[in-house]
Design a protein around this motif. Structure first.
Motif, PDB file in Angstrom:
ATOM      1  N   TRP A 199      -9.617  -1.385  12.831  1.00 34.50           N
ATOM      2  CA  TRP A 199     -10.887  -1.169  12.131  1.00 34.50           C
ATOM      3  C   TRP A 199     -10.973   0.236  11.543  1.00 34.50           C
ATOM      4  CZ3 TRP A 199     -13.217  -5.017  10.257  1.00 34.50           C
ATOM      5  CH2 TRP A 199     -13.390  -6.208  10.950  1.00 34.50           C
ATOM      6  N   GLU A 200     -10.532   1.235  12.293  1.00 32.29           N
ATOM      7  CA  GLU A 200     -10.561   2.605  11.762  1.00 32.29           C
ATOM      8  C   GLU A 200      -9.683   2.720  10.519  1.00 32.29           C
ATOM      9  OE1 GLU A 200      -9.483   5.261  14.941  1.00 32.29           O
ATOM     10  OE2 GLU A 200     -11.392   4.941  15.994  1.00 32.29           O
ATOM     11  N   HIS A 201      -8.528   2.089  10.553  1.00 32.07           N
ATOM     12  CA  HIS A 201      -7.612   2.126   9.420  1.00 32.07           C
ATOM     13  C   HIS A 201      -8.233   1.428   8.203  1.00 32.07           C
ATOM     14  CE1 HIS A 201      -3.706   2.277   7.420  1.00 32.07           C
ATOM     15  NE2 HIS A 201      -3.913   1.031   7.074  1.00 32.07           N
ATOM     16  N   ARG A 252       2.860   2.660  10.301  1.00 27.29           N
ATOM     17  CA  ARG A 252       3.942   2.597  11.289  1.00 27.29           C
ATOM     18  C   ARG A 252       3.373   2.408  12.695  1.00 27.29           C
ATOM     19  NH1 ARG A 252       5.396   6.518   7.609  1.00 27.29           N
ATOM     20  NH2 ARG A 252       4.722   8.241   8.948  1.00 27.29           N
ATOM     21  N   THR A 253       2.271   3.096  12.987  1.00 26.99           N
ATOM     22  CA  THR A 253       1.636   2.957  14.299  1.00 26.99           C
ATOM     23  C   THR A 253       1.127   1.538  14.506  1.00 26.99           C
ATOM     24  OG1 THR A 253       0.992   5.281  14.300  1.00 26.99           O
ATOM     25  CG2 THR A 253      -0.245   3.813  15.768  1.00 26.99           C
ATOM     26  N   LEU A 254       0.514   0.968  13.486  1.00 29.87           N
ATOM     27  CA  LEU A 254      -0.001  -0.397  13.588  1.00 29.87           C
ATOM     28  C   LEU A 254       1.133  -1.405  13.788  1.00 29.87           C
ATOM     29  CD1 LEU A 254      -2.795  -0.239  10.877  1.00 29.87           C
ATOM     30  CD2 LEU A 254      -3.133  -0.630  13.336  1.00 29.87           C
ATOM     31  N   ILE A 296      -3.565  10.250   2.557  1.00 27.62           N
ATOM     32  CA  ILE A 296      -2.508   9.294   2.207  1.00 27.62           C
ATOM     33  C   ILE A 296      -1.402   9.342   3.268  1.00 27.62           C
ATOM     34  CG2 ILE A 296      -0.658   8.821   0.536  1.00 27.62           C
ATOM     35  CD1 ILE A 296      -3.401   7.942  -0.498  1.00 27.62           C
ATOM     36  N   GLU A 297      -0.982  10.538   3.638  1.00 24.58           N
ATOM     37  CA  GLU A 297       0.060  10.698   4.664  1.00 24.58           C
ATOM     38  C   GLU A 297      -0.406  10.091   5.987  1.00 24.58           C
ATOM     39  OE1 GLU A 297       3.105  11.805   4.255  1.00 24.58           O
ATOM     40  OE2 GLU A 297       2.868  12.510   2.186  1.00 24.58           O
ATOM     41  N   ARG A 298      -1.656  10.317   6.324  1.00 24.56           N
ATOM     42  CA  ARG A 298      -2.202   9.757   7.571  1.00 24.56           C
ATOM     43  C   ARG A 298      -2.150   8.230   7.550  1.00 24.56           C
ATOM     44  NH1 ARG A 298      -8.503   9.981   9.518  1.00 24.56           N
ATOM     45  NH2 ARG A 298      -8.304   8.267  10.991  1.00 24.56           N
ATOM     46  N   LEU A 299      -2.554   7.646   6.427  1.00 28.40           N
ATOM     47  CA  LEU A 299      -2.562   6.188   6.329  1.00 28.40           C
ATOM     48  C   LEU A 299      -1.148   5.614   6.412  1.00 28.40           C
ATOM     49  CD1 LEU A 299      -5.276   5.759   3.587  1.00 28.40           C
ATOM     50  CD2 LEU A 299      -5.456   5.068   6.000  1.00 28.40           C
ATOM     51  N   MET A 300      -0.198   6.280   5.780  1.00 25.91           N
ATOM     52  CA  MET A 300       1.188   5.806   5.849  1.00 25.91           C
ATOM     53  C   MET A 300       1.710   5.883   7.283  1.00 25.91           C
ATOM     54  SD  MET A 300       2.599   7.350   2.238  1.00 25.91           S
ATOM     55  CE  MET A 300       4.108   6.390   2.052  1.00 25.91           C
ATOM     56  N   ALA A 301       1.350   6.934   8.002  1.00 24.85           N
ATOM     57  CA  ALA A 301       1.742   7.046   9.409  1.00 24.85           C
ATOM     58  C   ALA A 301       1.051   5.965  10.240  1.00 24.85           C
ATOM     59  CB  ALA A 301       1.395   8.439   9.947  1.00 24.85           C
ATOM     60  N   GLU A 353       0.829  -1.203   0.000  1.00 26.73           N
ATOM     61  CA  GLU A 353       0.000   0.000   0.000  1.00 26.73           C
ATOM     62  C   GLU A 353       0.866   1.257   0.000  1.00 26.73           C
ATOM     63  OE1 GLU A 353      -4.178  -1.174   2.176  1.00 26.73           O
ATOM     64  OE2 GLU A 353      -2.488  -0.625   3.461  1.00 26.73           O
ATOM     65  N   ASP A 354       1.917   1.248   0.792  1.00 24.07           N
ATOM     66  CA  ASP A 354       2.788   2.423   0.859  1.00 24.07           C
ATOM     67  C   ASP A 354       3.403   2.750  -0.500  1.00 24.07           C
ATOM     68  OD1 ASP A 354       2.258   2.898   3.529  1.00 24.07           O
ATOM     69  OD2 ASP A 354       4.084   1.929   4.264  1.00 24.07           O
ATOM     70  N   MET A 355       3.725   1.729  -1.280  1.00 24.76           N
ATOM     71  CA  MET A 355       4.253   1.983  -2.627  1.00 24.76           C
ATOM     72  C   MET A 355       3.189   2.638  -3.507  1.00 24.76           C
ATOM     73  SD  MET A 355       6.594  -1.332  -3.463  1.00 24.76           S
ATOM     74  CE  MET A 355       7.092  -0.642  -5.037  1.00 24.76           C
ATOM     75  N   ILE A 356       1.982   2.163  -3.401  1.00 23.22           N
ATOM     76  CA  ILE A 356       0.884   2.746  -4.176  1.00 23.22           C
ATOM     77  C   ILE A 356       0.606   4.164  -3.694  1.00 23.22           C
ATOM     78  CG2 ILE A 356      -1.575   2.543  -4.728  1.00 23.22           C
ATOM     79  CD1 ILE A 356      -1.178  -0.550  -4.439  1.00 23.22           C
TER      80      ILE A 356
END
Length: 182
Positions: free
Chosen positions: A124-126, A85-87, A77-82, A59-62
């Motif tokens: 679930w939120e992610h 790392r949190t997950l 997108i930035e939030r999801l990439m962060a 996903e991060d590559m996409i």
């Protein structure tokens, strides 16, 4: 929708099944019953082996390809990439807590249950954010040339829980998925 997005969506469906098993184990803990420590361990091992090490890097590559095009939605997108790392960190922390709890550490059952509950909420939120809007945005924003470049650099791997080769490794989780008649 591009083949890769369909594969990632299926990964989310599979992870959702595993998270529901974790929810069931949490229910046992909250009810004062014994959770299956082997199932809990397999869940953590599965998440660390596939979603954390293969799915999220894909996903991060996409996401990076989308971000490079400077299209709308980069903040999400930035939030999801962060969150990836949190997950990753949350899974590692949960693994340590479960191992300590299994070894009769003084960690109270409620604390373990609270940590599982927080972990489930994050997951679930992610998943809901990605499924709710991002995949459609990626499908619209990326062209065939983008997808070809992404595919060329993708880390190899497939979901081990749903392949014959690795089913034995995650036998306890797999049996529960089959029991739930996904």
């Amino acid at each position: 929708m591009h083949r890769l997005l369909n594969e990632l969506h299926q990964d989310h469906v599979n992870l959702g099944r595993v998270l529901r098993i974790l929810e069931n184990q949490l229910g046992l803990l909250r009810a004062g019953a014994d959770a299956d420590i082997h199932v809990l361990g397999e869940i953590i091992d599965y998440v660390q082996s596939y979603p954390d090490l293969v799915h999220h890097p894909r996903e991060d590559m996409i996401f990076a390809a989308y971000r490079a095009r400077a299209l709308p939605g980069i903040d999400v997108i930035e939030r999801l990439m962060a969150e990836h790392r949190t997950l990753l960190d949350s899974t590692a922390q949960l693994k340590v807590s479960l191992e300590q709890w299994h070894c009769d550490s003084p960690m109270p059952r409620e604390q373990v249950a609270g940590q599982i509950d927080d972990y489930l909420r994050l997951q679930w939120e992610h998943l809901n954010l990605e499924e709710g809007s991002i995949y459609g945005m990626l499908a619209e924003g990326l062209g065939e040339e983008d997808w070809a470049g992404i595919e060329a650099g993708l880390p190899p791997g497939s979901d081990p829980l749903f392949t014959d080769q690795m089913r034995r490794r995650y036998q306890n989780i797999y049996e529960r998925v089959v029991e739930s008649a996904y």
